[in-house]
Design a protein around this motif. Structure first.
Motif, short mmCIF file in Angstrom:
data_model
loop_
_atom_site.label_atom_id
_atom_site.label_comp_id
_atom_site.label_asym_id
_atom_site.label_seq_id
_atom_site.Cartn_x
_atom_site.Cartn_y
_atom_site.Cartn_z
N MET A 397 55.94 26.19 81.95
CA MET A 397 55.31 27.88 82.51
C MET A 397 56.76 28.77 81.58
SD MET A 397 57.58 30.31 85.08
CE MET A 397 58.23 29.38 86.04
N LEU A 398 57.47 27.91 81.41
CA LEU A 398 59.09 28.61 80.79
C LEU A 398 59.15 28.48 79.36
CD1 LEU A 398 61.57 27.52 83.59
CD2 LEU A 398 61.05 29.41 82.94
N ALA A 401 56.34 31.66 79.57
CA ALA A 401 57.16 32.74 79.46
C ALA A 401 57.96 33.70 78.11
CB ALA A 401 57.66 32.42 80.74
N ALA A 404 55.49 34.55 75.32
CA ALA A 404 54.44 35.99 76.15
C ALA A 404 55.27 37.04 76.44
CB ALA A 404 53.54 35.82 77.59
N ALA A 405 56.93 37.00 77.17
CA ALA A 405 57.91 37.95 77.16
C ALA A 405 58.21 38.37 75.88
CB ALA A 405 58.57 37.81 78.19
N THR A 467 52.07 30.89 84.21
CA THR A 467 52.95 31.72 83.76
C THR A 467 52.22 33.19 83.96
OG1 THR A 467 52.92 30.02 82.26
CG2 THR A 467 54.05 32.54 81.53
N TRP A 468 51.18 33.64 83.85
CA TRP A 468 50.55 35.48 84.08
C TRP A 468 51.26 35.47 85.20
CZ3 TRP A 468 47.25 36.89 87.94
CH2 TRP A 468 46.86 38.16 87.05
N TRP A 470 53.32 34.82 86.89
CA TRP A 470 54.66 34.14 87.27
C TRP A 470 55.41 35.38 86.92
CZ3 TRP A 470 57.84 32.06 90.09
CH2 TRP A 470 60.40 31.62 90.20
N LEU A 471 55.13 35.45 85.73
CA LEU A 471 55.31 37.34 85.25
C LEU A 471 55.50 38.11 85.99
CD1 LEU A 471 54.86 36.13 81.11
CD2 LEU A 471 56.65 36.30 82.48
N HIS A 472 54.25 38.53 87.04
CA HIS A 472 54.36 39.14 87.69
C HIS A 472 54.94 39.27 88.89
CE1 HIS A 472 50.24 39.94 84.94
NE2 HIS A 472 50.14 41.11 85.60
N TYR A 476 61.54 36.32 87.29
CA TYR A 476 61.23 36.55 85.92
C TYR A 476 62.45 37.23 85.36
CZ TYR A 476 61.08 34.90 81.15
OH TYR A 476 61.02 34.58 79.93
N TYR A 491 58.77 27.70 92.24
CA TYR A 491 57.02 27.30 91.43
C TYR A 491 57.05 25.94 91.09
CZ TYR A 491 54.05 27.95 87.24
OH TYR A 491 53.39 27.42 86.41
#
Length: 588
Positions: A397-398, A401, A404-405, A467-468, A470-472, A476, A491
């Protein structure tokens, strides 16, 4: 060369081997102070929980042991060295001219299951479905007497200790024990096994006398029946001293002799997928036994932790590995097998004969129902495996992320970040190898690759969804390294639990295609549905096999109020109720 040993005690040349207590004790009894509590200091061993077979460290250590056995097995093989040991041929006959004989295998696991079976074996008499079954005068342990490795502490806590507690000292009939080494007994090159079961002094195992002089044995039974125990576990040729020993045994066999052959694994079943698996046993029967005119009427083995019986008109092939280890499924067993298999690569082999599946325990429907228990049992029985999944999914996930970020981050963040490509490769390869571990024998088929890659992609999809989500969440956006700390605390546990259910679903689906069946049941560590064989050879030569099943093992124990020296130290608070897995089988 021959050592006549009578279970009744008459003519026993090893009677003094059990006497290491005060001179006032009866001859043949070992000094054994009865415990005053269930404390390990009183018992002399520590009752262990079932082995968590999917624990990460255990998976790694088991893989390393298997690898070392493959690489250095020939260097650790001590069978040629046993040529310097005695080569006795034993004799077991009861006082009435017949004999009661027990067979148990795969026993050295969790205390509740192992001791439940040991307790039943040790009782003076069992009443099973209307049949009166006295305690056997001979006990055969069929392999894997200890798990997960052949360490001294494991033997004491998981095998010898429970059997000592079940039968502390020898009863008047002085039963004898013979043991076949399994693959787990071989992990140290057979060192601990030989020190425990092959002895020249202090020859006792609880209340049983140890009867063999090598890792293999031959025992003359009543009415010209013979019990032969084979050491065929190293995956190589049968050693010359062992063949020479059985050549000597064969000189005493004749056309009227009938043989019970105890082997480490049911290679008649394994040969369905691995055609060469049965070659060693076939070579032994074809070159040692068949020339004498004797008939092998019964092959018996453990290794697969259930009860199953295949038969034709002349021979029974019985798997009975229900002595204590986790249950192995029965619902994927083939209904018919050919032994030896027609596609074996052996240049010479016996005539192929078909064998039909006559009985199994647990029943196929019950075995399928057991499979569904993987969902709750996987995380509960294997917390380390769930933690490993949570750690991998947190890293995945990290990595996702970070991409993605589209954050470059500070130097510290870049140093401690994990590349996404690396995590994807680890996830996909890990799942692919999990479908067919390198330690598992046989070929990797297309179904292994398809299911393994699909399993890996499912984890990638789960990682993307995580990941989706967690980013919401606000974590993060916290200053570094707080997002990493939050991911590890929040997580990691949640993703580990969710991922364990994904693995459980995969195992259930893969099991339907015959893939990861062992992991499907090993991950559950099912202690119930245990079994052993109690056999009776009458003076007229009739052999009756009673397959004893235990649907539910005991889980709560108390000190036995009976202080008789031969009485079991512990008794179940709720009575064990053995039954027959199928009606008795009679061979003449």
């Amino acid at each position: 060369m021959t050592d006549d040993h009578h279970p009744s005690g008459n003519g026993d040349p090893h009677a003094d081997d059990h006497s290491d207590g005060p001179a006032s004790e009866p001859v043949g009894e070992r000094a054994a102070r009865r415990p005053r509590s269930i404390d390990p200091l009183e018992l002399g061993f520590t009752p262990r929980k079932p082995v968590p077979w999917l624990a990460p460290l255990l998976l790694i250590s088991t893989g390393l042991r298997t690898l070392l056995a493959m690489l250095f097995g020939a260097y650790l093989d001590k069978r040629e060295l046993q040529n310097s040991l005695d080569a006795r041929i034993e004799r077991q006959i009861g006082p009435d001219g017949g004999l009661w004989l027990d067979y148990v295998a795969d026993l050295g696991d969790g205390f509740n299951a192992t001791y439940s079976v040991a307790y039943l074996l040790a009782q003076p008499e069992l009443e099973v479905d209307g049949h009166r079954l006295p305690r056997a005068q001979t006990l055969v342990m069929g392999g894997d007497q200890v798990y997960p490795s052949a360490a001294y502490e494991a033997y004491e806590d998981r095998c010898k200790g429970p059997y000592q507690a079940a039968l502390p000292v020898a009863p008047p009939e002085r039963p004898t024990l013979f043991a076949v080494p399994g693959n787990h007994d071989w992990y140290d090159g057979l060192t601990a096994f030989l020190r425990l079961f092959v002895r020249s002094r202090d020859r006792h195992f609880g209340g049983w006398a140890t009867g063999q002089s090598r890792s293999y044995f031959a025992v003359e039974l009543p009415a010209d029946w013979w019990l032969l125990g084979l050491d065929d576990q190293s995956g190589s040729y049968l050693d010359d001293p062992q063949l020479a020993y059985f050549d000597t045994v064969a000189q005493r066999l004749g056309p009227h002799s009938r043989v019970i052959l105890a082997v480490p694994a049911p290679t008649w079943v394994k040969a369905v997928d691995h055609p060469t698996a049965y070659d060693s046993i076939d070579y032994f029967i074809r070159t040692i036994i068949s020339p004498t005119g004797a008939q092998v009427r019964l092959l018996v083995s453990g290794d697969l932790h259930h009860y199953a019986r295949y038969a034709d008109n002349d021979r029974q092939l019985v798997t009975c590995g229900g002595g204590g280890a986790y249950l192995y499924p029965t619902h994927k067993l083939p209904e018919r097998i050919e032994v030896p298999p027609k596609d074996t690569l052996a240049r010479r082999s016996s005539r192929t004969r078909p064998y039909d599946l006559k009985a199994r325990y647990p029943e196929a429907a019950r075995s399928r129902r057991y499979g569904w228990g993987i969902f709750p049992r996987l995380p509960l029985r294997n917390p380390g495996f769930t933690t490993l999944l949570g750690t991998l999914h947190t890293l995945l996930m990290l990595a996702m992320a970070g991409v993605a970020a589209n954050r470059v981050g500070t130097t510290e963040q870049r140093l401690f970040s994990v590349p996404l490509v690396l995590m994807l490769v680890v996830t996909l390869l890990g799942a692919a190898f999990f479908a067919k571990p390198p330690s598992a024998g046989g070929k990797r088929h297309a179904r292994h690759w398809i299911l393994g890659v699909a399993h890996g992609l499912a984890h990638v999809g789960l990682g993307a969804a995580g990941t989706w989500a967690w980013l919401h969440l606000p974590f993060y956006d916290w200053p570094w390294p707080l997002p990493v700390a939050a991911a590890a605390v929040l997580y990691g546990p949640v993703s580990g639990l969710v991922a364990s259910q994904l693995v459980a679903a995969y195992l259930l689906v893969a099991g339907a295609f015959g893939v990861n069946l062992n992991e499907l049941f090993a991950g559950q560590g099912i202690e119930d549905s245990k079994s052993f064989l109690r056999m009776r050879i009458d003076p007229d030569g009739t052999l009756t096999i009673y397959p004893v099943a235990v649907d539910r093992v005991a889980r709560d124990w108390q000190l036995n109020p009976d202080q008789t020296s031969t009485a079991s130290w512990l008794t179940p608070r709720s009575a064990l109720t053995p039954r027959l897995a199928e009606p008795p089988i009679t061979l003449t």
